[in-house]
Design an enzyme around this catalytic site. Sequence first.
Site, short mmCIF file in Angstrom:
data_model
loop_
_atom_site.label_atom_id
_atom_site.label_comp_id
_atom_site.label_asym_id
_atom_site.label_seq_id
_atom_site.Cartn_x
_atom_site.Cartn_y
_atom_site.Cartn_z
N HIS A 1 69.23 47.85 15.92
CA HIS A 1 67.87 48.99 16.93
C HIS A 1 68.62 49.70 16.68
O HIS A 1 69.27 50.55 16.79
CB HIS A 1 67.55 48.71 18.40
N GLU B 1 73.62 45.05 27.17
CA GLU B 1 72.54 46.83 26.98
C GLU B 1 73.18 47.66 27.84
O GLU B 1 74.24 47.50 28.75
CB GLU B 1 71.61 46.00 27.85
N HIS C 1 73.33 46.13 22.29
CA HIS C 1 72.58 47.11 22.33
C HIS C 1 72.08 48.18 23.21
O HIS C 1 73.45 48.08 24.11
CB HIS C 1 71.08 46.57 23.31
N GLU D 1 69.30 53.03 19.10
CA GLU D 1 70.60 52.57 19.84
C GLU D 1 72.26 53.13 19.54
O GLU D 1 72.57 51.69 19.10
CB GLU D 1 70.16 51.00 20.40
ZN LIG Z 1 67.56 47.23 21.35
#
Ligand SMILES: [Zn+2]
Length: 1053
Positions: free
Chosen positions: A789, A971, A886, A792
């Site tokens: 992504h 994350e 992420h 990010e």
């Molecule tokens: Zn992500």
Amino acid sequence: MLNILSVLTDLLSLGTGRRIQYVISKGGSEALLQALISAARTEPPDHSILLPLLRLLARVGQRDRKFGLKVQKAEATDVILSLTRQNLGHHLNLTPCLWVLRVCASNVTAGTTLGINGAMELLFKVITPYSKRHIRTVRAAIEALAALLKSKSNSRRAVNRGYLGGLLRLYQDWHQNDVSNNYIYIRRGLLLCLKHITNIQLGRETFLGSRGMEILFTSVQDCLSCKNLDPIVTTVTQILRKCYPKEPLPVVSVRSSYSFPLPGNVKTEPLCVGFEDDYESDGEEEVEKDLDKGDVESKEEDYDLETDVNKLRSRPVLDRPEEELGQYEAMCLELFHNFQELESESEEDKSLEDRTENLPSTPSHFIPSDNSVKHPNYRWRNQSVTEAGPDPGEKNFKVPLQTWTKKEKCRRDIIDEERDGIETVQNTGSCEKENPAKSHVFTLRPLPKEDAWYKKIFNPECEASTDPSSGERLETSDIVTNLLEEHQENIPFHNPHFYVARAKCIKSIPAYKDLAFPDFWGHQPPPCGKPVLERQYGVQRDKILDDVRRLIQPCDVIGRTVYDLDEPSHSSPGTPGCLTFFSKFESGNLRKAIQVREFEYDLIMNADVNSNQHHQWFYFEVRDMKLAVPYRFNIINCEKFNSQFNYGMQLVMYSVKEALLGRPHWLRAGHDICYYKNHYRCSAAAGGGMRGKYYYTLTFSIKFPHKDDVCYLAYHYPYTYSTMMAHLDSQEQNRNPKKVYWRKQTLCQTLGGNPCPLLTITAMPESKKSDDLEQFYNRPYIFLMARVHPGESNASWVMKGTLEFLVSSDPIADLLRKCFIFKIVPMLNPDGVINGNHRCSLSGDDLNRQWLKPNSQLHPTIYHTKGLLYYLRSIGRAPLVFCDYHGHSQKKNVFLYGCSIKETLWQAGCTVDTAVITEDVGYRTLPKILDKVAPAFVMNSCSFLVEKSRESTARVVVWQEMGVLRSYTMESTYCGCSHGLYKGLQLGTQELEEMGSKFCLALLILHLKSLPCSKKVMDQAALLLDLDEEITDRAQSLKTRFANERDGNDRSK
Ligand SMILES: [Zn+2]
């Protein structure tokens, strides 16, 4: 009867609600209603009974959630209404009637019946005209009216009878006459009536037609300074927001300014038919609640959990012909390398190697406990990266290929083995030669104009040539040379020369010609972290009222477009007294800037390429600012319904002037930050098939540090593709080739034609002895990747930390390399990063939703990463750990998502006999270790539930199809931490990088805890790590075991 009533009244007026609940559960409401009906029928009505009855009913009814329904059943609405009517002149009797009316209306059906039968007319007679007499009665009537207006049909009826205007006038009367604020509840009650009426379209239209916006906006100005009046201000703000006329975004189309023709016309954006902007119901109230109180850590929705055991069970399948896997052999050359070249090493080299082998006699690293981690000097950075540089004279090392030539040659067409990175970089002309169409002069963004300080920085002779006011652009190389002459490169692992060389080679849709200064010059983390921003009281409502002012006082609004990607000619940059914006550089995202007032700008982000959504990431340049003026910026096309910007997160800013003065930092910046739903809507038609939706505003104010500076603002610490490539170049150059086996290959080309690198990192074998080679080949794989992504960027900083640790001379890194072979894809979505996307690739797809069936043309990086994983599985070498890095925009801390069948089924409350399913709980070990060793990591934030909506993510597919037990998504928050050492701090790049290095440390501990280790490894680990007891015990027992085995071997010889 009377006695019973008085006893009941006494009973229920004392004590807690428990007694009332008891009465309700025993049919109290029904009994009282029956009593009321019969009492009302006696002629003449006996008020000595009716009054206490009504009082009791009001009290009980308030607690009885089914009261309205019971009233309906008892057919008591008429009775209550006629009692009210009869008592219009008797205020003493009227008030309890109104109370009962109000509790009845809490049920919408009962309320509607009351409305049809004329309840509102009665109430209106009680509350108008304005009078302070019988205040209790007036209050009861207003509250009853507000309750009735919750019904849409009542609201419609009220509007049609002209009550809306009447309510507005009444509110004005109360506002003007209640000078000492004694009747706040009356004023608030009237506002609630207006609030409910304006829930319907007709109500909002009539409100606007009755000048409701002006009336409320003007009246509320007197209330802002008095905290007691908060309930009034809040309700007025809610009404104003709701009634503000909805508008489309001021852009030609919500579709991205950038489009990319897909190969073979594969597909167009799916058309989803949406509802037209019917604004009947709204979720406004949720957002309105005071957002300062804690996080909205959106709990995973249980209904999304996968409960099909067969789907949850690992099912190894192939999504492609098996023959295709052969090509990935060339990406695992380490397994076929025979290291003949090791023989040629001189004794001198050997001793060099031994030098770093000398382990310190006391542990230089320890696994921090909750206490020890607080030690302020605890940073591996201080101890390792800077401590021992690479051995000079060894830079020409290459991983020899000759041993694998035969096989490799035939793979050449598939795998683009990259030449030595440094070579590529230094040969800067090569890219232009390859693609003359793309050849262009690449320039650094012009530098700040103000002469006085500029001269101080640059020596006089280059002054003439670097004067940007001449309007001429300089060759980047000149500026770079000048700049670098003055400033010694002092940012580790960042080389501006490498950056420029890499940036020239990228392929972008807008064909970037400019380099953003921060990416070129580099970023150094500031000396200390910044606390989460304290939200000041009333910020949001002040901002919203300021927005409403645009409607009330339109002559105030400038409305000048000063930057526009779509129609550059329509913008007027450089207008005196106005900021200048720019975003056409790598990872840049700003579509349009409109000057609203002298120091206020509306900004619009660009949608992801080939898409009309995913606005979150922004990164742009701003210049021509004044000193000490707070500028207000509103990013008006955000999409998420809430944001960490409401919980203390700040954006980041980089000042060129500061950088040239020796402070090259991206810093958290901005105050008066908040995030709220605005009046812009995207209709189905304007969205090109996209369903109608709401937009949100992120607003912040900034005081720039210098006058006429060049500053950059971004959603989060930028990390471009060229930054990553230049970083890999530096690493390649800085590593110790005697110790580090490093191989950089190209996994594949992206849709946009940019190479996606794949790294292999492990330790060189100790020697070419067969035992050592065996150990080398048999090291388990660890598979890491990041930045699928593009918005990010935090994931890239974590990856940077991981990579730097992995190739460092830190003895722990050394040991770790001996334990594992690392396969790393540091940036899975280069195109998205380059073109300033937030979520998608050039195909407009979220690449982390394509893992079930990636398309080799549309999703090449996913297709080939999955292919490589399939290959590893096919040779029995599926990775021990898989982790995809992420960033998380809604939660704080750093945490892992993993996959567990049992936890998912338990959470879903499944009746399946989970005892039958055997599951290795080993997936919990790594996060538990991280919780101990990584200060930003929080175990409690982790989740191991498998959701249906995530079944096509890397984590779930690798877990299911590759059978990898420890398959994770890591994350990292954009904001800060709510626990641990960094509690209350926003994360900086230093903390993110540290997270990446701690992840490596945790992998080593995982190895020690759960895999068979050689005694040598255990001995080294024991020296390096102040291991917790569990591991030490294990090391001890292993030592004994090895000792025994050795003894046994000796005996057998
Ligand atoms: Zn992500």
